[in-house]
Design a protein around this motif. Sequence first.
Motif, PDB file in Angstrom:
ATOM      1  N   SER A 146      30.070  28.251  80.276  1.00 43.32           N
ATOM      2  CA  SER A 146      31.374  28.029  80.907  1.00 43.32           C
ATOM      3  C   SER A 146      31.975  29.339  81.415  1.00 43.32           C
ATOM      4  O   SER A 146      32.624  29.359  82.466  1.00 43.32           O
ATOM      5  CB  SER A 146      32.330  27.333  79.935  1.00 43.32           C
ATOM      6  N   THR A 147      31.755  30.446  80.691  1.00 41.70           N
ATOM      7  CA  THR A 147      32.265  31.736  81.171  1.00 41.70           C
ATOM      8  C   THR A 147      31.523  32.153  82.433  1.00 41.70           C
ATOM      9  O   THR A 147      32.139  32.629  83.402  1.00 41.70           O
ATOM     10  CB  THR A 147      32.109  32.808  80.083  1.00 41.70           C
ATOM     11  N   CYS A 202      32.845  30.216  85.376  1.00 38.09           N
ATOM     12  CA  CYS A 202      34.137  30.709  85.854  1.00 38.09           C
ATOM     13  C   CYS A 202      33.960  31.985  86.674  1.00 38.09           C
ATOM     14  O   CYS A 202      34.623  32.171  87.705  1.00 38.09           O
ATOM     15  CB  CYS A 202      35.072  30.974  84.679  1.00 38.09           C
ATOM     16  N   ASP A 215      45.358  33.803  83.659  1.00 34.42           N
ATOM     17  CA  ASP A 215      44.232  33.322  82.857  1.00 34.42           C
ATOM     18  C   ASP A 215      44.780  32.801  81.537  1.00 34.42           C
ATOM     19  O   ASP A 215      45.194  33.588  80.685  1.00 34.42           O
ATOM     20  CB  ASP A 215      43.235  34.466  82.636  1.00 34.42           C
ATOM     21  N   LEU A 228      37.972  37.146  82.204  1.00 35.42           N
ATOM     22  CA  LEU A 228      38.291  36.570  83.512  1.00 35.42           C
ATOM     23  C   LEU A 228      39.473  37.285  84.163  1.00 35.42           C
ATOM     24  O   LEU A 228      39.523  37.406  85.397  1.00 35.42           O
ATOM     25  CB  LEU A 228      38.569  35.074  83.377  1.00 35.42           C
ATOM     26  N   CYS A 286      43.200  30.377  85.897  1.00 36.81           N
ATOM     27  CA  CYS A 286      41.926  30.163  85.218  1.00 36.81           C
ATOM     28  C   CYS A 286      42.204  29.503  83.873  1.00 36.81           C
ATOM     29  O   CYS A 286      43.113  29.924  83.151  1.00 36.81           O
ATOM     30  CB  CYS A 286      41.198  31.485  84.983  1.00 36.81           C
ATOM     31  N   ASN A 300      39.545  28.371  81.035  1.00 38.10           N
ATOM     32  CA  ASN A 300      38.248  28.112  80.417  1.00 38.10           C
ATOM     33  C   ASN A 300      38.531  27.718  78.975  1.00 38.10           C
ATOM     34  O   ASN A 300      38.551  28.556  78.081  1.00 38.10           O
ATOM     35  CB  ASN A 300      37.362  29.362  80.502  1.00 38.10           C
ATOM     36  N   VAL A 350      40.754  27.376  88.441  1.00 36.78           N
ATOM     37  CA  VAL A 350      39.352  27.456  88.033  1.00 36.78           C
ATOM     38  C   VAL A 350      39.303  26.919  86.614  1.00 36.78           C
ATOM     39  O   VAL A 350      39.866  27.519  85.689  1.00 36.78           O
ATOM     40  CB  VAL A 350      38.828  28.902  88.094  1.00 36.78           C
ATOM     41  N   SER A 356      37.027  25.263  83.365  1.00 40.22           N
ATOM     42  CA  SER A 356      35.713  25.053  82.770  1.00 40.22           C
ATOM     43  C   SER A 356      35.872  24.893  81.266  1.00 40.22           C
ATOM     44  O   SER A 356      36.984  24.870  80.740  1.00 40.22           O
ATOM     45  CB  SER A 356      34.744  26.195  83.109  1.00 40.22           C
ATOM     46  N   ALA A 371      32.217  23.471  86.017  1.00 42.68           N
ATOM     47  CA  ALA A 371      33.456  24.180  86.378  1.00 42.68           C
ATOM     48  C   ALA A 371      33.949  23.602  87.696  1.00 42.68           C
ATOM     49  O   ALA A 371      33.152  23.322  88.599  1.00 42.68           O
ATOM     50  CB  ALA A 371      33.226  25.678  86.514  1.00 42.68           C
TER      51      ALA A 371
END
Length: 289
Positions: A133-134, A137, A153, A161, A219, A221, A245, A247, A277
């Motif tokens: 997942s990282t 992203c 983020d 990120l 972001c 995640n 973004v 994920s 994502a």
Amino acid sequence: MPARTWPVLRLTFATPLDDERQQQLLLDIDDCGASALEEDGDVVSIHFNAPADRDAAVDLLAARGWLSQAALATDDLPDEGWAARSQANLPAVRVGRFVVAPPWDLPSPGAVGDALLIEIEPSTGFGTGHHQSTRLCLRALQSLDLAGRRVLDVGTGSGILAVASWQLGAAEAIGVDNDPDAIEAAEDTLRRNAVPAGAVRVEVRGLDDPALHPADVVCANLTGTLLRQQGARVQRLIAPGGRAVLSGFTEDEARWVREAFDDCDVEATHDEEFWIAYVMRRRASTPQA
């Protein structure tokens, strides 16, 4: 100060798990904040960062039938460095223009070329670039024009990120997390990467903090469950016409994530194995008649 302990669930099965059942178990516990899984024959030990995460995992495993297949026990392990040892051999990884490297596998300056280097000290529960997942992203961020943008983020973890966004040209990058340990890890990331003062800020804040204002790019995640539960809160932090973004969720959870972000449209999908994502665009506000 009491020594830190790590909450653990132990599942003892009649026979060791095969690959398919282990993979299903990993999927089922992913929504509960598990930080590591260890197998020793027919015993599976699942480690967590917080007791509340372990309690949630018990309920989820019961609902999905695992507790009818295994004997359950709980434990609290003293911190003897098991988390650091479990990540001690992680190598540098390349993700598009980025090279994400632990301090023991930093490439020489001549080997980097035009890549963007991010040094990360691996820490349990926080992003290192090794989880799908990282990486997703990081790929998604590279598909966006971040020049002059404001990036937020949420659930920043290691801050990877936020740092990546700054390296891609963001005018301002802010990483927030409700876990003080995560912010400590993120601050270490800023120091390691010589981020200029004020270029990236990391702060302990929750999604409902009134100090958070909409950003051009958000972001998140997180996990599938958190994105479903907190979708409305994350969505309000995306400026109209801005991007998200997202994920930390699997193919099976993708529909629920889309529904949680009901004021956004999917612009792009990135996938790796069974992880997804999304790059989403929040619809512009409709002018009043």
